[in-house]
Design a protein around this motif. Structure first.
Motif, PDB file in Angstrom:
ATOM      1  N   ALA A  93      49.689  29.543  39.508  1.00 20.59           N
ATOM      2  CA  ALA A  93      49.293  30.682  38.683  1.00 20.59           C
ATOM      3  C   ALA A  93      48.795  31.798  39.588  1.00 20.59           C
ATOM      4  O   ALA A  93      48.595  31.602  40.794  1.00 20.59           O
ATOM      5  CB  ALA A  93      48.180  30.279  37.708  1.00 20.59           C
ATOM      6  N   VAL A  94      48.576  32.939  38.992  1.00 25.41           N
ATOM      7  CA  VAL A  94      47.830  34.003  39.650  1.00 25.41           C
ATOM      8  C   VAL A  94      46.358  33.758  39.340  1.00 25.41           C
ATOM      9  O   VAL A  94      45.980  33.613  38.170  1.00 25.41           O
ATOM     10  CB  VAL A  94      48.267  35.386  39.160  1.00 25.41           C
ATOM     11  CG1 VAL A  94      47.424  36.466  39.836  1.00 25.41           C
ATOM     12  CG2 VAL A  94      49.742  35.617  39.446  1.00 25.41           C
ATOM     13  N   TYR A  95      45.564  33.674  40.385  1.00 27.25           N
ATOM     14  CA  TYR A  95      44.136  33.411  40.247  1.00 27.25           C
ATOM     15  C   TYR A  95      43.361  34.718  40.409  1.00 27.25           C
ATOM     16  O   TYR A  95      43.624  35.499  41.333  1.00 27.25           O
ATOM     17  CB  TYR A  95      43.686  32.389  41.277  1.00 27.25           C
ATOM     18  CG  TYR A  95      44.088  30.976  40.917  1.00 27.25           C
ATOM     19  CD1 TYR A  95      45.419  30.571  40.969  1.00 27.25           C
ATOM     20  CD2 TYR A  95      43.141  30.041  40.505  1.00 27.25           C
ATOM     21  CE1 TYR A  95      45.791  29.287  40.619  1.00 27.25           C
ATOM     22  CE2 TYR A  95      43.503  28.750  40.159  1.00 27.25           C
ATOM     23  CZ  TYR A  95      44.827  28.379  40.218  1.00 27.25           C
ATOM     24  OH  TYR A  95      45.202  27.091  39.871  1.00 27.25           O
ATOM     25  N   TYR A  96      42.407  34.909  39.520  1.00 28.17           N
ATOM     26  CA  TYR A  96      41.577  36.106  39.516  1.00 28.17           C
ATOM     27  C   TYR A  96      40.101  35.716  39.594  1.00 28.17           C
ATOM     28  O   TYR A  96      39.696  34.693  39.058  1.00 28.17           O
ATOM     29  CB  TYR A  96      41.765  36.901  38.226  1.00 28.17           C
ATOM     30  CG  TYR A  96      43.162  37.344  37.921  1.00 28.17           C
ATOM     31  CD1 TYR A  96      44.053  36.516  37.243  1.00 28.17           C
ATOM     32  CD2 TYR A  96      43.602  38.623  38.295  1.00 28.17           C
ATOM     33  CE1 TYR A  96      45.341  36.933  36.950  1.00 28.17           C
ATOM     34  CE2 TYR A  96      44.889  39.045  38.002  1.00 28.17           C
ATOM     35  CZ  TYR A  96      45.746  38.185  37.334  1.00 28.17           C
ATOM     36  OH  TYR A  96      47.031  38.611  37.051  1.00 28.17           O
ATOM     37  N   CYS A  97      39.323  36.556  40.236  1.00 19.02           N
ATOM     38  CA  CYS A  97      37.882  36.399  40.104  1.00 19.02           C
ATOM     39  C   CYS A  97      37.357  37.565  39.250  1.00 19.02           C
ATOM     40  O   CYS A  97      37.986  38.623  39.162  1.00 19.02           O
ATOM     41  CB  CYS A  97      37.178  36.344  41.451  1.00 19.02           C
ATOM     42  SG  CYS A  97      37.422  37.742  42.557  1.00 19.02           S
ATOM     43  N   ALA A  98      36.233  37.312  38.625  1.00 23.60           N
ATOM     44  CA  ALA A  98      35.681  38.299  37.711  1.00 23.60           C
ATOM     45  C   ALA A  98      34.164  38.232  37.732  1.00 23.60           C
ATOM     46  O   ALA A  98      33.580  37.160  37.953  1.00 23.60           O
ATOM     47  CB  ALA A  98      36.188  38.051  36.295  1.00 23.60           C
ATOM     48  N   TRP A 111      37.172  42.879  36.922  1.00 21.13           N
ATOM     49  CA  TRP A 111      38.149  41.930  37.446  1.00 21.13           C
ATOM     50  C   TRP A 111      38.569  42.327  38.850  1.00 21.13           C
ATOM     51  O   TRP A 111      38.689  43.518  39.164  1.00 21.13           O
ATOM     52  CB  TRP A 111      39.402  41.921  36.562  1.00 21.13           C
ATOM     53  CG  TRP A 111      39.199  41.370  35.192  1.00 21.13           C
ATOM     54  CD1 TRP A 111      38.895  42.066  34.069  1.00 21.13           C
ATOM     55  CD2 TRP A 111      39.281  39.995  34.805  1.00 21.13           C
ATOM     56  NE1 TRP A 111      38.781  41.207  33.007  1.00 21.13           N
ATOM     57  CE2 TRP A 111      39.029  39.937  33.418  1.00 21.13           C
ATOM     58  CE3 TRP A 111      39.578  38.815  35.489  1.00 21.13           C
ATOM     59  CZ2 TRP A 111      39.037  38.741  32.700  1.00 21.13           C
ATOM     60  CZ3 TRP A 111      39.583  37.623  34.778  1.00 21.13           C
ATOM     61  CH2 TRP A 111      39.310  37.593  33.407  1.00 21.13           C
ATOM     62  N   GLY A 112      38.862  41.324  39.641  1.00 16.11           N
ATOM     63  CA  GLY A 112      39.514  41.570  40.909  1.00 16.11           C
ATOM     64  C   GLY A 112      41.019  41.504  40.722  1.00 16.11           C
ATOM     65  O   GLY A 112      41.514  41.111  39.664  1.00 16.11           O
ATOM     66  N   GLN A 113      41.744  41.893  41.760  1.00 15.39           N
ATOM     67  CA  GLN A 113      43.191  41.727  41.670  1.00 15.39           C
ATOM     68  C   GLN A 113      43.509  40.249  41.856  1.00 15.39           C
ATOM     69  O   GLN A 113      42.695  39.496  42.344  1.00 15.39           O
ATOM     70  CB  GLN A 113      43.898  42.597  42.718  1.00 15.39           C
ATOM     71  CG  GLN A 113      44.182  41.933  44.049  1.00 15.39           C
ATOM     72  CD  GLN A 113      42.950  41.550  44.818  1.00 15.39           C
ATOM     73  OE1 GLN A 113      41.841  41.952  44.503  1.00 15.39           O
ATOM     74  NE2 GLN A 113      43.122  40.735  45.846  1.00 15.39           N
ATOM     75  N   GLY A 114      44.627  39.814  41.431  1.00 12.53           N
ATOM     76  CA  GLY A 114      44.953  38.404  41.502  1.00 12.53           C
ATOM     77  C   GLY A 114      45.504  37.997  42.850  1.00 12.53           C
ATOM     78  O   GLY A 114      45.966  38.810  43.656  1.00 12.53           O
ATOM     79  N   THR A 115      45.453  36.699  43.090  1.00 15.12           N
ATOM     80  CA  THR A 115      46.080  36.118  44.265  1.00 15.12           C
ATOM     81  C   THR A 115      46.932  34.938  43.797  1.00 15.12           C
ATOM     82  O   THR A 115      46.475  34.095  43.035  1.00 15.12           O
ATOM     83  CB  THR A 115      45.036  35.700  45.323  1.00 15.12           C
ATOM     84  OG1 THR A 115      45.695  35.246  46.503  1.00 15.12           O
ATOM     85  CG2 THR A 115      44.075  34.633  44.823  1.00 15.12           C
ATOM     86  N   LEU A 116      48.168  34.904  44.242  1.00 15.50           N
ATOM     87  CA  LEU A 116      49.133  33.951  43.723  1.00 15.50           C
ATOM     88  C   LEU A 116      49.026  32.612  44.447  1.00 15.50           C
ATOM     89  O   LEU A 116      49.054  32.553  45.678  1.00 15.50           O
ATOM     90  CB  LEU A 116      50.551  34.504  43.860  1.00 15.50           C
ATOM     91  CG  LEU A 116      51.698  33.589  43.448  1.00 15.50           C
ATOM     92  CD1 LEU A 116      51.625  33.266  41.948  1.00 15.50           C
ATOM     93  CD2 LEU A 116      53.033  34.234  43.785  1.00 15.50           C
ATOM     94  N   VAL A 117      48.934  31.560  43.669  1.00 18.58           N
ATOM     95  CA  VAL A 117      48.972  30.199  44.194  1.00 18.58           C
ATOM     96  C   VAL A 117      50.260  29.541  43.702  1.00 18.58           C
ATOM     97  O   VAL A 117      50.488  29.434  42.492  1.00 18.58           O
ATOM     98  CB  VAL A 117      47.748  29.380  43.747  1.00 18.58           C
ATOM     99  CG1 VAL A 117      47.891  27.927  44.177  1.00 18.58           C
ATOM    100  CG2 VAL A 117      46.475  29.985  44.326  1.00 18.58           C
ATOM    101  N   THR A 118      51.081  29.130  44.628  1.00 19.24           N
ATOM    102  CA  THR A 118      52.341  28.463  44.304  1.00 19.24           C
ATOM    103  C   THR A 118      52.233  27.009  44.737  1.00 19.24           C
ATOM    104  O   THR A 118      51.888  26.729  45.891  1.00 19.24           O
ATOM    105  CB  THR A 118      53.515  29.142  45.015  1.00 19.24           C
ATOM    106  OG1 THR A 118      53.566  30.517  44.632  1.00 19.24           O
ATOM    107  CG2 THR A 118      54.832  28.478  44.629  1.00 19.24           C
ATOM    108  N   VAL A 119      52.508  26.108  43.824  1.00 21.18           N
ATOM    109  CA  VAL A 119      52.451  24.681  44.136  1.00 21.18           C
ATOM    110  C   VAL A 119      53.870  24.143  44.035  1.00 21.18           C
ATOM    111  O   VAL A 119      54.439  24.057  42.942  1.00 21.18           O
ATOM    112  CB  VAL A 119      51.523  23.919  43.182  1.00 21.18           C
ATOM    113  CG1 VAL A 119      51.439  22.438  43.583  1.00 21.18           C
ATOM    114  CG2 VAL A 119      50.132  24.550  43.184  1.00 21.18           C
ATOM    115  N   SER A 120      54.406  23.809  45.172  1.00 24.18           N
ATOM    116  CA  SER A 120      55.796  23.379  45.197  1.00 24.18           C
ATOM    117  C   SER A 120      56.069  22.610  46.485  1.00 24.18           C
ATOM    118  O   SER A 120      55.490  22.886  47.529  1.00 24.18           O
ATOM    119  CB  SER A 120      56.729  24.586  45.109  1.00 24.18           C
ATOM    120  OG  SER A 120      58.076  24.186  45.241  1.00 24.18           O
ATOM    121  N   SER A 121      56.989  21.659  46.378  1.00 26.53           N
ATOM    122  CA  SER A 121      57.397  20.927  47.571  1.00 26.53           C
ATOM    123  C   SER A 121      58.647  21.558  48.184  1.00 26.53           C
ATOM    124  O   SER A 121      59.144  21.095  49.203  1.00 26.53           O
ATOM    125  CB  SER A 121      57.654  19.459  47.229  1.00 26.53           C
ATOM    126  OG  SER A 121      58.593  19.352  46.176  1.00 26.53           O
TER     127      SER A 121
END
Length: 121
Positions: A93-98, A111-121
């Motif tokens: 997901a795109v993770y945001y802090c707030a 809100w902050g801007q998001g940072t993308l977390v990709t979970v994949s092999s």
């Protein structure tokens, strides 16, 4: 209030990742920092929240991440961290802090801007 999230990237399933959120602004305006995430096609979901004004840095987490997520803070650096372990594809997901004014991060002040977390092999 300003927030800057960072640390996203590609992680294999079962891996770990630490996100950072640098915040600025008066603690009269907010007293907690929350982490949220939004996966494609889904609503934004609260991951957890940490008090930045209390001496003990109380935290609370969504059931979906409880036991795998740890939120911590370094008040000297105005930084809050989200450590995620045993990452699953559904964590992608795109993770945001707030910034929030309540201990469960239900009322958001910025809100902050998001940072993308990709979970994949």
């Amino acid at each position: 209030v300003q927030l800057q999230a960072s640390g996203g990237g590609l992680v294999q399933p079962g891996g770990s990742l630490t996100l950072s959120c640098v915040h600025s602004g008066s603690t009269y305006d907010f007293n907690a920092i929350g982490w949220f995430r939004q996966a494609p096609g889904k609503e934004r979901e609260r991951v957890g929240c940490i008090s930045i004004s209390s001496s003990d840095g109380r935290t609370n987490y969504a059931d979906s991440v409880k036991g795998r997520a740890t939120i911590s803070r370094d008040n000297a650096k105005n930084t809050v961290y989200l450590r995620m372990n045993n990452l699953k594809p559904e964590d992608m997901a795109v993770y945001y802090c707030a910034a929030s004014i309540d201990s469960r991060c239900r009322v958001i002040k910025g809100w902050g801007q998001g940072t993308l977390v990709t979970v994949s092999s």
